[in-house]
Design a protein around this motif. Sequence first.
Motif, short mmCIF file in Angstrom:
data_model
loop_
_atom_site.label_atom_id
_atom_site.label_comp_id
_atom_site.label_asym_id
_atom_site.label_seq_id
_atom_site.Cartn_x
_atom_site.Cartn_y
_atom_site.Cartn_z
N TYR A 1 -4.35 4.13 -0.46
CA TYR A 1 -5.88 4.36 -0.86
C TYR A 1 -6.11 5.94 -0.51
O TYR A 1 -6.94 6.34 -0.94
CB TYR A 1 -6.57 3.69 -0.08
CG TYR A 1 -6.89 3.81 1.36
CD1 TYR A 1 -5.78 4.11 2.43
CD2 TYR A 1 -7.34 2.42 2.06
CE1 TYR A 1 -5.98 4.07 3.90
CE2 TYR A 1 -7.95 2.33 3.32
CZ TYR A 1 -6.93 3.22 4.06
OH TYR A 1 -5.84 3.46 6.10
N GLN A 2 -5.20 6.19 0.48
CA GLN A 2 -5.46 7.82 0.53
C GLN A 2 -5.44 8.92 -0.44
O GLN A 2 -6.40 9.53 -0.61
CB GLN A 2 -4.34 8.67 1.32
CG GLN A 2 -3.36 7.49 2.50
CD GLN A 2 -4.72 7.40 3.44
OE1 GLN A 2 -6.15 7.90 3.54
NE2 GLN A 2 -4.32 6.95 4.40
N ASP B 1 -0.51 5.86 2.20
CA ASP B 1 -1.06 4.72 1.32
C ASP B 1 -1.78 4.54 0.32
O ASP B 1 -2.59 5.89 -0.29
CB ASP B 1 -2.52 3.69 2.50
CG ASP B 1 -1.57 3.23 3.86
OD1 ASP B 1 -0.92 2.37 3.50
OD2 ASP B 1 -2.42 3.22 4.70
N SER C 1 -1.30 -0.71 -4.09
CA SER C 1 -2.90 -1.75 -3.95
C SER C 1 -3.06 -0.39 -3.42
O SER C 1 -2.73 -0.14 -1.78
CB SER C 1 -2.81 -2.97 -4.26
OG SER C 1 -2.36 -3.51 -2.70
N GLY C 2 -4.57 -0.63 -2.99
CA GLY C 2 -5.47 0.27 -1.77
C GLY C 2 -6.87 0.71 -2.57
O GLY C 2 -6.24 1.36 -3.39
N THR C 3 -7.66 1.10 -2.10
CA THR C 3 -8.74 1.48 -2.80
C THR C 3 -9.54 3.00 -1.67
O THR C 3 -9.32 4.03 -2.36
CB THR C 3 -10.00 0.67 -3.49
OG1 THR C 3 -10.63 -0.05 -1.85
CG2 THR C 3 -9.37 -0.51 -4.54
N MET C 4 -10.24 2.70 0.12
CA MET C 4 -11.07 2.95 0.18
C MET C 4 -11.02 2.68 1.60
O MET C 4 -10.75 1.52 1.78
CB MET C 4 -12.45 2.60 -0.35
CG MET C 4 -13.24 2.18 -0.47
SD MET C 4 -14.66 1.68 0.26
CE MET C 4 -14.94 1.85 -2.45
N TRP D 1 -14.23 7.03 4.11
CA TRP D 1 -14.60 7.10 3.22
C TRP D 1 -16.59 7.23 2.88
O TRP D 1 -16.85 8.20 3.17
CB TRP D 1 -14.27 5.98 1.26
CG TRP D 1 -14.73 6.76 0.41
CD1 TRP D 1 -16.22 5.68 -0.41
CD2 TRP D 1 -14.89 7.90 -0.51
NE1 TRP D 1 -16.44 6.14 -1.40
CE2 TRP D 1 -15.20 7.15 -2.05
CE3 TRP D 1 -13.70 8.74 -0.90
CZ2 TRP D 1 -15.75 8.29 -3.11
CZ3 TRP D 1 -14.20 8.91 -1.98
CH2 TRP D 1 -15.15 8.88 -3.18
N TYR E 1 -17.81 5.52 -5.15
CA TYR E 1 -15.67 5.26 -6.12
C TYR E 1 -15.85 4.35 -7.33
O TYR E 1 -15.16 3.91 -8.15
CB TYR E 1 -15.96 4.29 -4.73
CG TYR E 1 -13.82 3.90 -5.01
CD1 TYR E 1 -13.50 4.94 -4.90
CD2 TYR E 1 -13.94 2.76 -5.74
CE1 TYR E 1 -11.94 4.59 -4.21
CE2 TYR E 1 -12.72 2.76 -6.16
CZ TYR E 1 -11.81 3.20 -5.09
OH TYR E 1 -9.95 3.23 -5.32
N SER F 1 0.67 -1.01 0.06
CA SER F 1 0.27 0.38 0.07
C SER F 1 0.90 1.14 0.16
O SER F 1 0.23 2.33 -0.44
CB SER F 1 -1.14 -0.27 1.17
OG SER F 1 0.12 0.36 2.48
N THR G 1 -6.64 7.69 -3.86
CA THR G 1 -8.22 7.21 -4.78
C THR G 1 -8.61 7.74 -4.19
O THR G 1 -9.45 7.68 -5.00
CB THR G 1 -7.43 5.36 -4.84
OG1 THR G 1 -7.88 4.68 -3.24
CG2 THR G 1 -7.01 5.21 -6.05
N MET G 2 -8.96 7.85 -2.63
CA MET G 2 -10.09 8.46 -2.29
C MET G 2 -10.00 9.76 -2.28
O MET G 2 -11.31 11.00 -2.51
CB MET G 2 -10.12 8.03 -0.36
CG MET G 2 -10.11 6.68 -0.24
SD MET G 2 -10.89 6.50 1.80
CE MET G 2 -9.36 6.69 2.17
#
Lengths: 477, 477
Positions: free
Chosen positions: B11-12, B9, A192-195, A199, A213, A179, B14-15
């Motif tokens: 996801y920070q 990370d 990798s990583g999304t939320m 969020w 998203y 991440s 992407t968010m």
Amino acid sequence: MRNLTLLTDLYQLTMGQGYFTEGKSEQLAAFDVFFRPNKLITYSVAAGLEQAAEYLEDLHFEDEDIAYLRSLGIFREDYLAYLKKLRFTGDVTAVREGEIVFPYEPILTVKAPMIEAQLVETALLTFVNHQTLIASKAAKICAAAGGGVMEFGLRRAQGPDAGIYGARAAIIGGCVGTSNVYAGKLFQVPVSGTMAHSWVMNFPTELEAFRAYAKNFPEGCLLLVDTYDTLKSGVPNAIKVFQELREAGFEPKGIRLDSGDLAYLSKEARKMLDEAGFEKAIICASGDLDENSVRSLKAQGARIDSWGIGTKLITSADMPALGGVYKLAAVFENGVQIPKIKLSNTTEKITNPGLKDVYRIYDGKSGMAIADYITREGEKIDREKPLTIFHPLDVWKKKTLRGFTLRNLRSPLVEKGKRVRESLPLFEIHKYFESEYARFWEEYTRLDMPHIYKVDLSDELHALKKQMVNSFGKGEA
Amino acid sequence: MRNLTLLTDLYQLTMGQGYFTEGKSEQLAAFDVFFRPNKLITYSVAAGLEQAAEYLEDLHFEDEDIAYLRSLGIFREDYLAYLKKLRFTGDVTAVREGEIVFPYEPILTVKAPMIEAQLVETALLTFVNHQTLIASKAAKICAAAGGGVMEFGLRRAQGPDAGIYGARAAIIGGCVGTSNVYAGKLFQVPVSGTMAHSWVMNFPTELEAFRAYAKNFPEGCLLLVDTYDTLKSGVPNAIKVFQELREAGFEPKGIRLDSGDLAYLSKEARKMLDEAGFEKAIICASGDLDENSVRSLKAQGARIDSWGIGTKLITSADMPALGGVYKLAAVFENGVQIPKIKLSNTTEKITNPGLKDVYRIYDGKSGMAIADYITREGEKIDREKPLTIFHPLDVWKKKTLRGFTLRNLRSPLVEKGKRVRESLPLFEIHKYFESEYARFWEEYTRLDMPHIYKVDLSDELHALKKQMVNSFGKGEA
């Protein structure tokens, strides 16, 4: 690049001045890095040698470093002038990164003028201890998971470097990504990583959060489904959004579970996803996992395809230090090696004297690793003759080998202060580890009560050690 | 200074893009950093805020960072352009470094536009989790030792930063110095160390090794006496050299023991030194120590004046991660605060909603700390009236206070992206910790079965929390 020359213990510099004034500054010495047995170490994955080599090549004191040392009021001017000009001029022989290594084996040997060899001890240990620790922990976790492990630990790492170089080591040990964006850029490995839960909490409803998203990331959409109620709200909402995505021509990636009973939830979520026609959507799990919980979840039939492992990987929580040491193996007088030994009341703590080679012996037929074999440097092994190896401490444990192949585990890393080994992409280092791992019987690498892999000494090395121990009598050098 | 902007990370980011395209990039949000109870945490010593503030002030993406993010193929150009201009513009309220803090208390609160607040989560947690962990471990060890503890752990640290910032935190927690020269220079704190076993092994005899060292460092001479035989060889040889030093007009500093039965050896060595007239020579001990072994040695009557603590301090070996979290407390719409709460099936995991203040309540007479008290931000506490505090989970546990004094534990650290708090020398931070520590009854800070110090919620905050939990019913937001 930060200049890490001062990243050393003060005593390296005080001893340095001692050697300087004693006229021993040019005396060559050899030091080995190795670690001792520990019940949590079945095998280790060598790492950190890349940073060790970079550090040695860059070693130099800046004017401000010298000014700082002067301010301590304990160093002589002639010694400070000597330090100002000092570079690392020695040789380092080491295993490859990704090599499987065992207790007592010299992972690396520094041969350099005494002052240089002492000065670099601390930082070399820091690099090799840390990264070998994390690579080994990652290897255990990845073996338990059977793949699909991502390193998620940065926020719990012991400072930025622990996160950055911990991610590096985790990839060597088998993680497929991290991440950590800084590490992703520096080492060119997948991130990798999304939320996060925040969020989801930041929209009026979970469904709106998922939709927003998916709109942003229609490709590779992975939704965190445990903010409110995983099975009643999270998974149904995810399926709704996945259907919308599919209608728009995109295949979703899957869902992530971060809390609760991961075995039960993953099985139920799998059913729900499958029934909705999303058989290929993956289930990712995270939340305070390690090799033991991963294995337990798999034994319970959890349907988890991908694992996000944080705290317990990035800190190697059950054993947060490897405890590798740096011990004097020899000094040289007029080019002649004088082996050195460190005695101890504890037999395991007596070092193996002199310059050494480390071989791995493979069975000639199966190609599988049988034992490692430490010899005096340059010792010839006649492959035509049977070889009797014996346990270095319990010498009555013997085994005679016929028809084997041999590999010297070590090669030059640095020569005359310049690195001579090319830098490899991390996944290539990992692939090397994997290919070597395949040559170990599972009995040696399994998590529970593994067989202890043999690391034996050659007759010649054993005889030298015995003679040196005996000649010291009660320990007086 | 390294640019650590990518130390986050994925996801920070992407968010962040999600908030950007949803038009929420300028929406203010507030996040709290706090940690949860753990049986090994009786109290913690806040640290790492200095590095947190530096990081926030320096936050910016370089062109190469943007190019890297672009290469991931998931980010929009308009968002990347937005990131290129992004700086941290928010406010941070935080406790002082060296402040004693307890579970659930917001150590720091970030109030910033949502994208910025998310982006900085990971690095802030890394700094604060790591340094608070090590400062707290150091405080425990120093309390057990009663002073004279030196940090010796660099070679076992989880990478260079873990050694450098771990040394920083150790000083805050009470260590009087470090072996780490880099940290000594960077933070202007005392460095210590004299010789390793390799020095002694590198001379024909121990006596010659000691003499050579004393010649180089006649002042502050401290000799390592356990290379061969502590009582038969090491201490007698040290005494011989100490006598020679004294004849030359120098007083020796003392000896170091690094192995064996430290209780027995230190008592015997003390007698030998005293009999030889070196009553003032100190005995320093090292070798895999922590607060428990230090306490045990003291209980056995060990005569140890100074302690070198390595691995178990620098890694906080029994608990290598603090586990601090960063949770959304509020968002703002048209300047109006909308408190946010994170629900959980586990009562302790439900967050305290909204902006908050944290007070320490001291007894008016003794000046000793009675409890901490979390209120909604700006809540007035009337010191003229009795104050009834109650346990945040077991609300039947109540206590009515009269005649107390109050202190708000937090103050601005960063305002509009600029730090507003001056940087203090480490020993001043430590002195602050010490003065506050003196205001805690020993019952709260002792190692074994301490009383749990109370951290209570105000009626107003408790009512808000209750109302929010109830209104969410079964957890659907």
